[in-house]
Structure formats: C-alpha cells, structure tokens
Design a protein around this motif. Structure first.
Motif, short mmCIF file in Angstrom:
data_model
loop_
_atom_site.label_atom_id
_atom_site.label_comp_id
_atom_site.label_asym_id
_atom_site.label_seq_id
_atom_site.Cartn_x
_atom_site.Cartn_y
_atom_site.Cartn_z
N VAL A 58 0.84 -1.20 0.00
CA VAL A 58 0.00 0.00 0.00
C VAL A 58 0.87 1.25 0.00
CG1 VAL A 58 -1.79 1.26 1.27
CG2 VAL A 58 -1.73 -1.24 1.37
N ILE B 58 -1.24 5.32 7.14
CA ILE B 58 -0.23 4.33 6.73
C ILE B 58 0.37 3.66 7.97
CG2 ILE B 58 1.96 5.64 6.55
CD1 ILE B 58 0.48 3.50 3.73
N VAL C 170 -1.89 0.83 8.72
CA VAL C 170 -1.67 -0.27 7.77
C VAL C 170 -0.41 -1.05 8.19
CG1 VAL C 170 -1.12 -0.82 5.36
CG2 VAL C 170 -2.82 0.95 5.87
N THR D 24 0.61 -5.21 7.02
CA THR D 24 0.47 -5.12 5.55
C THR D 24 1.63 -4.27 5.02
OG1 THR D 24 -1.93 -5.26 5.76
CG2 THR D 24 -1.08 -4.39 3.68
N CYS E 139 3.74 -1.54 3.30
CA CYS E 139 3.24 -0.19 2.97
C CYS E 139 4.37 0.83 2.95
CB CYS E 139 2.17 0.24 3.97
SG CYS E 139 2.72 0.28 5.66
N HIS F 160 -3.67 4.66 -1.69
CA HIS F 160 -4.75 5.25 -0.89
C HIS F 160 -4.63 6.77 -1.00
CE1 HIS F 160 -7.80 5.51 2.24
NE2 HIS F 160 -7.05 6.41 2.84
N GLY G 239 -7.23 2.65 7.46
CA GLY G 239 -6.04 1.79 7.39
C GLY G 239 -6.40 0.34 7.65
N SER H 69 -6.50 -2.73 4.78
CA SER H 69 -5.68 -3.93 5.02
C SER H 69 -6.51 -5.21 4.90
CB SER H 69 -5.08 -3.91 6.43
OG SER H 69 -4.06 -2.97 6.49
#
Ligand code: ADP
Length: 314
Positions: A4, A42, A45, A50, A52, A133, A262, A266
């Motif tokens: 991401v 972020i 995330v 995840t 990112c 995003h 976030g 995810s």
C-alpha cells in the motif's frame, strides 16, 4: 501480497487538553505527537503487518525525526520520505469546542510537507507498490497534488487498485482545482471511504443507499460510509452490510477515520469479507478515539482482537 502507498502530509500535532474558547483557555497543550492524515493511515496499515510506504516531505529537525522513528517502528517503508534541509516539518494545533467540534491551526502549505517534487526515487517507490490510498488533504495542497496524481497513474498503469478517503476539512473545501481533482480520483476509485455526508458531494442522490447505488453503477467496487459513534456501512454488488460502532469512551476523535481506513484497506486487500473488514475497522476507529494524540491509537491485530473480545457494540 499487496503493498500500500499513500502520498501526503507528515506533521506534528499539539493537542489542547481542556475545552475552551481559544488556545489560551484550552491549556495545557501537549505534544508534539506524530500526525498528518496520510501518516496516521499508513501507520495503521503498517501496524497490521500489511506492506506499505509513504511519500512525503519533512524538515531536517526533531519533529521530522519523531515521525520517521514512529513510522519505521510500525513497519512503514519511509525510504520515500524526503528530508528538506533548512525547512521545518509541518505542524497542526488542535483544540476542542464544548460541542465536541474541533478547531485546527495548520502550518502545511509553507512547511516542508507542502511540496513534494518529482524524483526518480519517488517514482521507484510508486513502482514498488500495488495499491494507492488517496486522501483529499493531499489533493488540496497544490505542491502535493501533482505527486498524488502521478502515484495514481503509476499504480493504475501497473494494474494496482485505488482507495479514496475524501477527508474534507471545511477549510480546504474552496481550494482552487480541488473539485475537479476529487471527481477525477473518484472515477478511478475501487474502494471509496467517505465520512458522514461527504458522499453527497459526489452525487445528487437524496439517501445514502441511493448515493451508494449510483456510485457502484459509476464503477466504484466497494463503498464504506463512516459515521463516528454511529458505526459504518459497506455497500457493493453483493448488497449492504451495517456494523454498529464499538462502545468506548471518546477522549480524542482525531485520527479515527484514518485508523478505520487503514484497517479496512488492510482487511479488504487481504480478501476479508465485508463484515470482517467492517468489524475490525470499527475496532480500529474505536481504539483510536480512546487515546489522546492522533497517531497514538493505531492498533496491532492483537489489540483489535482484545478490544473486540472485551467490548460491546454501541
Ligand atoms: P472521520 O475521522 O473520517 O470523520 P469518523 O468520525 O466517522 O471518521 O470515525 C471513523 C470510525 O471510527 C467510525 O466509523 C467508527 O467506526 C469509529 N469511531 C469514531 N468515533 C467513535 C466513537 N465515539 N465511538 C466508537 N467508535 C468511533
């Protein structure tokens, strides 16, 4: 696994601890806390494991370092964060009115975070990601919007997906060119995450259900409407899923929508069904409001599981 990307402001925030008619009355102020809507998003995330990255700009100062340290510790790739010598990291001051609404004083446009020049390295970071995003705040800063649009184009060209949280604060609504940028981004969006009435800025429909149906028709794949303490709803071709908020005591609402986003992104990218993604996003938003400081309430999977196991819905 998807990686991401987000593009936008990385700030520090100074927070009033009492309600009052002005900053002098709302004392004491505490902070600095790491902040900036894209940075909070972020960080959430990253905390969920995840992969990112964030593209942004900070000053060569303690405030910038504070953000870098936090984001890095929580698993965010910060190799695309540019350090601007001689400039200051952006900042925000927030106080709360008696009715719960917030007053912000921002130093964004004239701080390091207000611009983000194109660089080969930034382009390489974009190429390494598969989901973008977009935050409306990044589209509202003239020096950032071009980078956000470049990232969208790169991710799209590489076959990636796009999520979009308009995150429209009243003070940015009249920014020249913002309207066109918002519409342009929505047309490319797979997952749309408006708050409250924001969805009605994008359609003439009269009800949420009609608005969602229209946007699905226009090509958005999934829509999630956030409603603060009133929970959230998800719409896609498979129908509608509602989830009540989790009953918590709200200490500081800043960052709730970013943490919710976030977590939802995810779970969505990892193939969770809408109810699972909504439940965990609700938990992330709820946990966020129980902590003072915008990024202090980002959650790990274990923290979300504990909250879900120990609390009821509102
Ligand atoms: P934004 O910050 O984008 O305006 P919201 O205020 O709607 O977003 O909050 C996002 C999500 O966070 C909500 O949908 C809900 O899941 C959670 N949330 C926010 N405020 C509360 C609250 N007081 N109690 C429980 N959950 C909350």
């Amino acid at each position: 696994m998807a990686k991401v990307l987000t593009v936008g402001e990385i700030l520090v925030e100074i927070v009033a601890t009492t309600k009052g008619d002005g900053f002098r009355e709302a004392q004491p102020l505490i902070g600095p806390f790491p902040s900036g809507a894209p940075a909070i998003f972020i960080d959430q995330v990253g905390k969920l494991g995840t992969p990112c990255a964030i593209l942004g700009r900070i000053g060569d100062d303690d405030f910038g370092q504070l953000n870098l340290d936090r984001l890095r510790a929580d698993g965010v790739d910060v190799s695309g964060v540019e350090i601007a010598p001689g400039e200051s990291t952006g900042s925000a001051f927030v106080r709360y009115r008696e009715d719960g609404s917030r007053v912000f004083v921002f130093n964004i446009a004239n701080a390091a975070c207000g611009t983000l020049p194109a660089t080969p390295h930034g382009r390489a970071v974009m190429d390494g990601c598969t989901h973008m995003h977009v935050m409306g705040t990044a589209l509202a800063a003239p020096g950032l919007a071009a980078r956000a649009m470049e990232a969208i184009e790169v991710i799209r060209k590489n076959g990636g997906t796009l999520s979009f949280d308009p995150n429209l604060r009243p003070e940015i609504l009249n920014t020249p060119g913002l309207r066109e940028a918002l519409d342009n981004v929505l047309e490319q969006t797979d997952l749309f995450l408006p708050s409250g009435d924001e969805i009605f800025l994008f359609t003439e429909a009269q009800t949420e259900a009609e608005a969602a149906a229209e946007l699905l028709e226009r090509g958005v794949r999934d829509i999630v409407i956030k409603r603060g303490a009133d929970g959230a709803s998800h719409f896609n071709a498979g129908g509608r899923t509602d989830a009540a908020a989790i009953a918590v005591e709200e200490l500081d609402p800043t960052g709730a929508g970013d943490c919710f986003g976030g977590a939802f992104v995810s779970f969505w990218l990892n193939g969770a069904d809408p109810a699972t993604a909504l439940t965990h996003a609700n938990a992330a938003g709820a946990r966020a409001v129980t902590r003072l400081g915008p990024m202090e309430g980002t959650s790990t999977r274990a923290e979300l599981a504990t909250l879900l196991a120990t609390t009821e819905t509102a």
